[in-house]
Enzyme design. Sequence first.
Site, mmCIF file in Angstrom:
data_model
loop_
_atom_site.group_PDB
_atom_site.id
_atom_site.type_symbol
_atom_site.label_atom_id
_atom_site.label_comp_id
_atom_site.label_asym_id
_atom_site.label_seq_id
_atom_site.Cartn_x
_atom_site.Cartn_y
_atom_site.Cartn_z
ATOM 1 N N CYS A 17 0.786 -1.246 0.000
ATOM 2 C CA CYS A 17 0.000 0.000 0.000
ATOM 3 C C CYS A 17 0.814 1.291 0.000
ATOM 4 O O CYS A 17 0.232 2.371 -0.057
ATOM 5 C CB CYS A 17 -0.984 0.061 1.172
ATOM 6 S SG CYS A 17 -2.136 -1.310 1.240
ATOM 7 N N ASP A 18 2.144 1.238 0.069
ATOM 8 C CA ASP A 18 2.924 2.481 0.078
ATOM 9 C C ASP A 18 4.325 2.247 -0.471
ATOM 10 O O ASP A 18 5.325 2.648 0.139
ATOM 11 C CB ASP A 18 2.979 3.056 1.499
ATOM 12 C CG ASP A 18 3.417 4.519 1.534
ATOM 13 O OD1 ASP A 18 3.287 5.204 0.498
ATOM 14 O OD2 ASP A 18 3.879 4.971 2.597
ATOM 15 N N ILE A 19 4.397 1.631 -1.639
ATOM 16 C CA ILE A 19 5.697 1.375 -2.255
ATOM 17 C C ILE A 19 6.171 2.659 -2.915
ATOM 18 O O ILE A 19 5.488 3.227 -3.764
ATOM 19 C CB ILE A 19 5.596 0.228 -3.275
ATOM 20 C CG1 ILE A 19 5.269 -1.070 -2.538
ATOM 21 C CG2 ILE A 19 6.886 0.109 -4.088
ATOM 22 C CD1 ILE A 19 4.893 -2.217 -3.427
#
Length: 177
Positions: A17-19
Amino acid sequence: DVIKAIEHIHYHGIVHCDIKLANVLVERARDGQHRGVLADFDLSKDLENRLQEVSMSVMSVSGAHGTLGCLTMAPEVLQGRPPDFKADCYSFGGMMLQSLFKSESDRWQQGGDTNRWDMASGAPLLTMVKNEMARSLLSRALHRNKDRRPTSTQIVSDGFFSADISRAQDLMQVVEK
């Protein structure tokens, strides 16, 4: 290293969800080689459990997850849909564009939707990326339509990463500088 980590967590049902570049640590292994380590799992979700929770509750997960305004946030997530495996693959593509083709990524990010994607097909407009194999992979990973994006396993086995090891090593030296 990062796409292999993404493939691993996807295999275990986890969506990061936050690459983004800020969530990749680089370490030097004992053999002197550099290795990327995916970090910051604060926003990650166990997709199977999340889907069960959503189906059992009246409210669903909504709102953008990740870093707003970041080139690595998938279009559907910006629209408030929950992130999934394909959103992580989009994020990896955005991160790859930023790390290997900085000036091209800046131009792509500054453009509006009509300058980023072909409005009929949803394919990203990446004519400024001259490396053909990289452009091919990025064109699939950054596709506006998530159903047209590759899985993390497909990205890992893409020819860009295996076709010319010396060229990949040259790109890594540029990234390290």
